[in-house]
Design a protein around this motif. Structure first.
Motif, short mmCIF file in Angstrom:
data_model
loop_
_atom_site.label_atom_id
_atom_site.label_comp_id
_atom_site.label_asym_id
_atom_site.label_seq_id
_atom_site.Cartn_x
_atom_site.Cartn_y
_atom_site.Cartn_z
N ARG A 16 6.68 4.47 -6.54
CA ARG A 16 5.98 3.76 -7.61
C ARG A 16 4.51 4.17 -7.75
O ARG A 16 3.90 3.94 -8.80
CB ARG A 16 6.06 2.25 -7.39
CG ARG A 16 5.39 1.78 -6.12
CD ARG A 16 5.73 0.34 -5.75
NE ARG A 16 5.18 0.00 -4.45
CZ ARG A 16 3.96 -0.49 -4.27
NH1 ARG A 16 3.18 -0.71 -5.31
NH2 ARG A 16 3.52 -0.78 -3.06
N HIS A 53 16.63 2.15 -5.97
CA HIS A 53 16.60 2.11 -4.51
C HIS A 53 15.50 2.99 -3.93
O HIS A 53 15.29 3.00 -2.71
CB HIS A 53 17.96 2.55 -3.94
CG HIS A 53 18.99 1.46 -3.95
ND1 HIS A 53 18.67 0.13 -3.84
CD2 HIS A 53 20.34 1.51 -4.06
CE1 HIS A 53 19.78 -0.60 -3.88
NE2 HIS A 53 20.81 0.21 -4.02
N TRP A 74 11.34 -4.85 -5.03
CA TRP A 74 9.98 -4.62 -5.52
C TRP A 74 9.92 -4.65 -7.05
O TRP A 74 8.88 -4.93 -7.62
CB TRP A 74 9.43 -3.30 -5.00
CG TRP A 74 7.96 -3.38 -4.72
CD1 TRP A 74 6.94 -2.87 -5.46
CD2 TRP A 74 7.33 -4.07 -3.62
NE1 TRP A 74 5.71 -3.17 -4.89
CE2 TRP A 74 5.92 -3.90 -3.76
CE3 TRP A 74 7.81 -4.79 -2.53
CZ2 TRP A 74 5.01 -4.44 -2.85
CZ3 TRP A 74 6.89 -5.32 -1.62
CH2 TRP A 74 5.52 -5.15 -1.79
N TYR A 90 12.37 2.98 -5.72
CA TYR A 90 11.20 2.56 -6.49
C TYR A 90 9.97 2.29 -5.61
O TYR A 90 8.87 2.74 -5.91
CB TYR A 90 11.54 1.33 -7.32
CG TYR A 90 10.33 0.72 -8.02
CD1 TYR A 90 9.77 1.36 -9.11
CD2 TYR A 90 9.75 -0.45 -7.56
CE1 TYR A 90 8.66 0.83 -9.74
CE2 TYR A 90 8.65 -0.99 -8.19
CZ TYR A 90 8.10 -0.34 -9.28
OH TYR A 90 7.00 -0.86 -9.89
N LYS A 91 10.13 1.57 -4.52
CA LYS A 91 8.98 1.20 -3.70
C LYS A 91 8.30 2.44 -3.11
O LYS A 91 7.09 2.46 -2.91
CB LYS A 91 9.39 0.24 -2.59
CG LYS A 91 8.21 -0.35 -1.83
CD LYS A 91 8.65 -1.38 -0.81
CE LYS A 91 7.45 -1.97 -0.07
NZ LYS A 91 7.87 -2.94 0.97
N LEU A 92 9.08 3.49 -2.85
CA LEU A 92 8.54 4.71 -2.27
C LEU A 92 7.86 5.59 -3.31
O LEU A 92 6.95 6.36 -2.98
CB LEU A 92 9.66 5.50 -1.58
CG LEU A 92 10.37 4.79 -0.42
CD1 LEU A 92 11.53 5.64 0.08
CD2 LEU A 92 9.39 4.49 0.71
N ASP A 142 14.78 -3.03 -0.29
CA ASP A 142 13.35 -3.31 -0.43
C ASP A 142 12.83 -2.80 -1.77
O ASP A 142 11.98 -3.44 -2.41
CB ASP A 142 12.56 -2.64 0.70
CG ASP A 142 12.69 -3.38 2.02
OD1 ASP A 142 13.18 -4.52 2.01
OD2 ASP A 142 12.30 -2.80 3.06
N SER A 143 13.35 -1.67 -2.20
CA SER A 143 12.87 -1.09 -3.47
C SER A 143 13.33 -1.89 -4.67
O SER A 143 12.55 -2.13 -5.60
CB SER A 143 13.34 0.36 -3.57
OG SER A 143 12.52 1.21 -2.82
N SER A 144 14.59 -2.30 -4.70
CA SER A 144 15.05 -3.09 -5.84
C SER A 144 14.35 -4.45 -5.85
O SER A 144 14.04 -4.98 -6.92
CB SER A 144 16.57 -3.26 -5.82
OG SER A 144 17.01 -3.98 -4.70
#
Length: 449
Positions: free
Chosen positions: A249, A243, A294, A245-247, A290-292
């Motif tokens: 990565r 949750h 991604w 990951y997008k922030l 959004d992160s999952s």
């Protein structure tokens, strides 16, 4: 003298699919064969990639591969079989091996890169029947809303078409219920054929990177092989990291800023479908974000680079790539300085020092150093691709070629390449200088991997 044909004896040739579970090609071989010889061929890693004069597979990759094969051996032994590891060119080894056991059929995964295609063609020319199965993508190419030759040349268009058509991957397959018996000649083959020497890692290389590597492959949790891969999936999705990951990565250092699936995906100890299934289980339990999403997005990028090979093949390996641009320039001295972390640009040199010391580098820094080699040092992108092939424990022929073409502007990218502003990258990702300090060291102290 050839051996009398065994009762339906086949050969399974492991390539980049070092696992027993979710391996359709292996399942097909088990279905057809009464006796099955399981083989892995180690190529000559000492032969340099010409004309760049760099090794094909340096120490870090060799060590991760050795651990992956040791784990595969244990998996096969638990199924009542054994792996035969041989040293040499599979084009010479497999026909002779087939003659020795009375086999006419070799099973393997399909790999759509030129060298791997040439190997299969040569084996077929030798008289062997080679049965290949395409299995390294998340999505089945037959399920896509277009034929491979109609693959969009823009990733975003590809992704939108896939998502609009609601194409989903098949569920991972279980391991075969039973592996066929080994050929009767196995013990003699294991004693007399050219097996590779046991890999011995340089402990100083490990100590040099201890506590600093973003993928410490010498620790059990990050070791090569399907066992560690399964443990990592469970560990990663047992937290809330997906949750974030997008922030995170684009982080430069640490074990948690990205999924770290790539080393196991690259050698096939983990399949993309296994990673996706674990992702969907996580979302079912904790909700999607959004992160999952991604993570799915990145798995689609991985598929896209593979599908580009089905469309363009050897054209992706030309100096001009898919363009009509002139041959890229090259400066051997500048390239050597880049490899040796001696360019004089602190962020680039820190990244190249990390790569040499650990066999790993963040995605952000891979793009930065590739851009610097191509657009600032004016060197041939193919030389950089060869260096990454030698060093990266997660080297993957499809993604490596696709990403270097992308940065060089010689692939399908509509923006004609990516040139990264080093000062902006420092400002955005290493403003406090922590990363540069972590890998700052005199040039002569950077250890050769």
């Amino acid at each position: 003298m050839s051996a009398a044909p065994g009762p339906n004896t086949h050969i399974y040739w492991f390539r980049n699919d070092l696992r027993v579970e979710d391996n359709p090609a292996l399942i097909e071989a088990c279905r057809q064969a009464q006796h099955l010889l399981l083989v892995y061929c180690h190529g000559n890693t000492a032969t340099p990639a010409e004309p760049w004069h760099v090794p094909r597979c340096a120490s870090h990759r060799q060590q991760f591969l050795a651990a992956s094969l040791a784990d595969l051996t244990q998996q096969l032994q638990s199924c009542g079989s054994q792996l035969l590891e041989l040293q040499g060119d599979p084009v010479q080894l497999l026909p002779a091996l087939a003659e020795a056991v009375g086999a006419t059929t070799v099973h393997c995964e399909e790999v759509a890169a030129p060298e791997e295609q040439q190997q299969v063609a040569a084996l077929r020319a030798s008289g062997l029947h080679v049965s290949t199965v395409w299995q390294s993508t998340l999505l089945d190419p037959a399920s896509l809303p277009f034929a491979p030759h109609d693959l969009p040349d823009v990733f975003t268009t590809f992704r939108q078409l896939v998502e609009r058509a609601q194409v989903l991957p098949p569920a991972p397959l279980p391991r075969p219920a039973q592996l066929p018996a080994l050929p009767p000649q196995f013990a003699r083959l294991a004693e007399t054929w050219p097996v590779p020497p046991a890999f011995r890692a340089d402990p100083a290389v490990q100590l040099h990177a201890l506590g600093r590597s973003s993928f410490p492959y010498y620790l059990p949790a990050f070791s090569g092989g399907a066992s560690a891969a399964a443990g990592h999936l469970q560990r990663y999705f047992g937290t809330q990291l997906a949750h974030a990951y997008k922030l995170t990565r684009n982080g430069l250092s640490g074990t948690d800023y990205s999924t770290k699936f790539s080393p196991w995906l690259a050698c096939g100890a983990m399949s993309a479908r296994q990673a996706h299934a674990a992702l969907k289980d996580f979302e079912a339990a904790h909700g999607a974000s959004d992160s999952s999403y991604w993570i799915w997005f990145e798995l689609l990028w991985r598929d896209y680079f593979r599908l580009l090979h089905l469309k363009y093949g050897v054209r992706l390996y030309r100096a001009q790539g898919l363009t009509s641009l002139p041959r890229p320039p090259h400066d051997a001295r500048r390239f050597e300085a880049w490899c040796q972390a001696g360019t004089g640009e602190p962020l680039v040199d820190a990244a190249m020092a990390e790569l040499r010391a650990t066999g790993y580098l963040s995605n952000r820094l891979r793009q930065v150093v590739a851009s610097y080699l191509i657009h600032d040092l004016h060197c041939d992108w193919r030389a950089g691709a060869a260096w990454f092939e030698a060093q990266l424990i997660d080297y993957d022929v499809y993604s490596n070629q696709g990403n270097w073409l992308y940065i060089a502007g010689r692939g399908t990218d509509p923006r004609n390449g990516r040139r990264f502003n080093i000062q902006k990258q420092v400002h955005d990702h290493d403003r406090d200088g922590a990363y540069r300090q972590l890998w700052k060291q005199p040039h002569e102290q950077v250890r050769q991997a």
